[in-house]
Design a protein around this motif. Structure first.
Motif, short mmCIF file in Angstrom:
data_model
loop_
_atom_site.label_atom_id
_atom_site.label_comp_id
_atom_site.label_asym_id
_atom_site.label_seq_id
_atom_site.Cartn_x
_atom_site.Cartn_y
_atom_site.Cartn_z
N GLN A 31 0.82 -1.22 0.00
CA GLN A 31 0.00 0.00 0.00
C GLN A 31 0.86 1.27 0.00
O GLN A 31 0.32 2.38 0.01
CB GLN A 31 -0.92 0.00 1.23
N GLY A 32 2.16 1.11 0.04
CA GLY A 32 3.04 2.29 -0.06
C GLY A 32 3.75 2.67 1.23
O GLY A 32 4.43 3.69 1.28
N PHE A 33 3.61 1.85 2.26
CA PHE A 33 4.27 2.19 3.51
C PHE A 33 5.77 1.92 3.41
O PHE A 33 6.19 0.85 2.96
CB PHE A 33 3.69 1.38 4.67
N VAL A 34 6.57 2.91 3.81
CA VAL A 34 8.03 2.76 3.84
C VAL A 34 8.49 3.23 5.22
O VAL A 34 8.30 4.40 5.56
CB VAL A 34 8.73 3.59 2.73
N ILE A 35 9.06 2.32 5.98
CA ILE A 35 9.42 2.64 7.37
C ILE A 35 10.42 3.78 7.46
O ILE A 35 10.38 4.58 8.40
CB ILE A 35 9.95 1.37 8.11
N THR A 36 11.30 3.90 6.45
CA THR A 36 12.32 4.95 6.48
C THR A 36 11.73 6.34 6.23
O THR A 36 12.38 7.35 6.47
CB THR A 36 13.43 4.67 5.45
N GLU A 37 10.50 6.39 5.74
CA GLU A 37 9.87 7.68 5.44
C GLU A 37 8.98 8.17 6.59
O GLU A 37 8.25 9.13 6.43
CB GLU A 37 9.05 7.56 4.15
N ILE A 38 9.07 7.49 7.71
CA ILE A 38 8.21 7.86 8.85
C ILE A 38 8.56 9.25 9.40
O ILE A 38 7.70 9.95 9.93
CB ILE A 38 8.27 6.76 9.94
N ASP A 39 9.82 9.65 9.24
CA ASP A 39 10.24 10.98 9.69
C ASP A 39 9.96 12.06 8.65
O ASP A 39 9.64 13.19 8.99
CB ASP A 39 11.74 10.98 10.02
N THR A 40 10.09 11.68 7.37
CA THR A 40 9.91 12.67 6.31
C THR A 40 8.44 12.85 5.91
O THR A 40 8.05 13.91 5.46
CB THR A 40 10.74 12.28 5.06
N ALA A 43 2.71 12.41 8.36
CA ALA A 43 1.25 12.50 8.25
C ALA A 43 0.66 11.30 7.49
O ALA A 43 -0.46 10.88 7.76
CB ALA A 43 0.86 13.80 7.55
N THR A 44 1.43 10.77 6.57
CA THR A 44 0.96 9.61 5.80
C THR A 44 1.35 8.31 6.47
O THR A 44 0.55 7.38 6.57
CB THR A 44 1.58 9.64 4.38
N MET A 45 2.62 8.25 6.89
CA MET A 45 3.17 6.97 7.34
C MET A 45 2.70 6.54 8.73
O MET A 45 2.45 5.36 8.95
CB MET A 45 4.71 7.03 7.31
N ILE A 46 2.54 7.48 9.63
CA ILE A 46 2.17 7.09 11.00
C ILE A 46 0.75 6.47 11.06
O ILE A 46 0.58 5.40 11.63
CB ILE A 46 2.34 8.28 11.99
N PRO A 47 -0.25 7.11 10.42
CA PRO A 47 -1.57 6.45 10.42
C PRO A 47 -1.53 5.07 9.73
O PRO A 47 -2.21 4.14 10.16
CB PRO A 47 -2.46 7.42 9.63
N MET A 48 -0.72 4.96 8.68
CA MET A 48 -0.59 3.65 7.99
C MET A 48 0.02 2.61 8.92
O MET A 48 -0.40 1.45 8.94
CB MET A 48 0.29 3.79 6.74
N LEU A 49 1.03 3.05 9.68
CA LEU A 49 1.68 2.14 10.63
C LEU A 49 0.68 1.69 11.69
O LEU A 49 0.62 0.49 12.02
CB LEU A 49 2.87 2.87 11.29
N PHE A 50 -0.11 2.62 12.17
CA PHE A 50 -1.10 2.31 13.20
C PHE A 50 -2.17 1.34 12.65
O PHE A 50 -2.52 0.37 13.31
CB PHE A 50 -1.74 3.60 13.71
N GLU A 81 6.84 5.10 18.70
CA GLU A 81 8.16 4.47 18.93
C GLU A 81 8.02 2.97 19.14
O GLU A 81 8.78 2.17 18.59
CB GLU A 81 8.83 5.10 20.15
N LYS A 82 7.02 2.61 19.93
CA LYS A 82 6.79 1.18 20.20
C LYS A 82 6.37 0.46 18.92
O LYS A 82 6.84 -0.66 18.65
CB LYS A 82 5.68 1.00 21.26
N LEU A 83 5.51 1.11 18.17
CA LEU A 83 5.04 0.47 16.93
C LEU A 83 6.18 0.28 15.93
O LEU A 83 6.28 -0.75 15.26
CB LEU A 83 3.93 1.32 16.28
N THR A 84 7.06 1.28 15.86
CA THR A 84 8.21 1.18 14.97
C THR A 84 9.12 0.03 15.39
O THR A 84 9.62 -0.72 14.55
CB THR A 84 9.02 2.51 14.99
#
Lengths: 111, 160
Positions: A31-40, A43-50, A81-84
């Motif tokens: 779906q486009g999630f990239v863990i390395t882009e969580i800082d950049t 707004a997109t990556m954190i909700p996807m991670l959750f 942090e825990k989720l990462t």
């Protein structure tokens, strides 16, 4: 059992277990999630991670419910942090501990 | 080439995803007995335990191979006397081990005790056989001497 987070919705009394398996990670990356882009792109990556953390144990929970839960969570930073940390576990479990012993390089961290 | 410095332009984001890595190692985990469901759907740490179990299996297989080599070596040593090109006529091979090597600690202790017992009983048996032979000889020589003794006795008796 691996690392997991339990989430209790006080309004409904429902308890959710957040955990990642390899299938969830594969789906998230598709779906486009990239863990390395969580800082950049937080707004997109954190909700996807959750949302991805629900795939293993609660695949049928709707996106609206997950988003509502996310909005109601206090101390989001610690949760992320825990989720990462949890997200990396399925990959780290594939890396042999003995591989680390074979190298000639030592490393240290300041934290 | 390989000696160039990494600049910001060249430091491209990693292209390998977690999924790529999962698919890369998936056949290995299938080969060591993990199922599709266990690898993709269940606890991620299961892979670690499968890997440890696989290492234990390899160690066991290695030990078994070594043990078989040891038995093979024993068998070769047992038949070695007759394999000798200039072996004397009538040379016989040594008997093969009558039982496998003891594996458990109690069995090892028992095996250590046994040779002493066997030695003692064998010694007793040898002594008994020697005693029987000696007695037989003694009686035979006594019987052989008997007629002469008789004559001597008669003569002696006459003299006496």
């Amino acid at each position: 059992m691996g690392k997991y987070i339990t989430l209790t919705d006080k309004s409904t009394g429902k308890v959710y277990t957040l955990e990642f398996n390899r299938r969830a990670i594969e789906a998230m990356e598709r779906q486009g999630f990239v863990i390395t882009e969580i800082d950049t792109k937080p707004a997109t990556m954190i909700p996807m991670l959750f949302r991805g953390a629900f795939m293993m144990h609660h695949p049928t929970v709707s996106r609206d419910v997950i988003d509502a839960l996310y909005d109601a969570i206090p101390d989001k930073r610690a949760l992320i942090e825990k989720l990462t940390d949890m997200y990396s576990e399925p990959l780290l479990a594939l890396i042999s501990d003995s591989e680390a012993d074979e190298g000639n390089v030592e490393w240290g961290a300041s934290f | 080439m390989g000696s160039e410095l990494l600049t910001e332009e060249e430091a491209a984001p990693p292209k390998t995803t977690y999924t790529d890595k999962f698919y890369e190692v998936f056949p290995f985990y299938l080969s060591i007995g993990m199922t599709y469901e266990q690898f993709w759907l269940e606890d991620a740490n299961l892979a670690k335990y499968y890997r440890e179990a696989f290492e234990m299996q390899r160690e066991r297989a290695n030990y078994d191979a070594w043990l078989q080599g040891a038995y093979f070596y024993d068998a070769l040593c047992a038949v070695a006397p007759i394999l000798h090109a200039f072996a004397k006529k009538g040379t016989k091979p040594q008997p093969y081990l009558d039982k496998p090597y003891p594996m458990k600690r109690e069995n090892v202790k028992q095996e250590k005790k046994k040779p002493a017992d066997n030695g003692a009983s064998r010694g007793a048996a040898m002594f008994h056989a020697f005693a029987v032979q000696f007695n037989k000889k003694f009686f035979v020589s006594a019987n052989e001497r008997h007629p002469a003794d008789e004559g001597g006795g008669v003569n002696n008796g006459g003299n006496d």
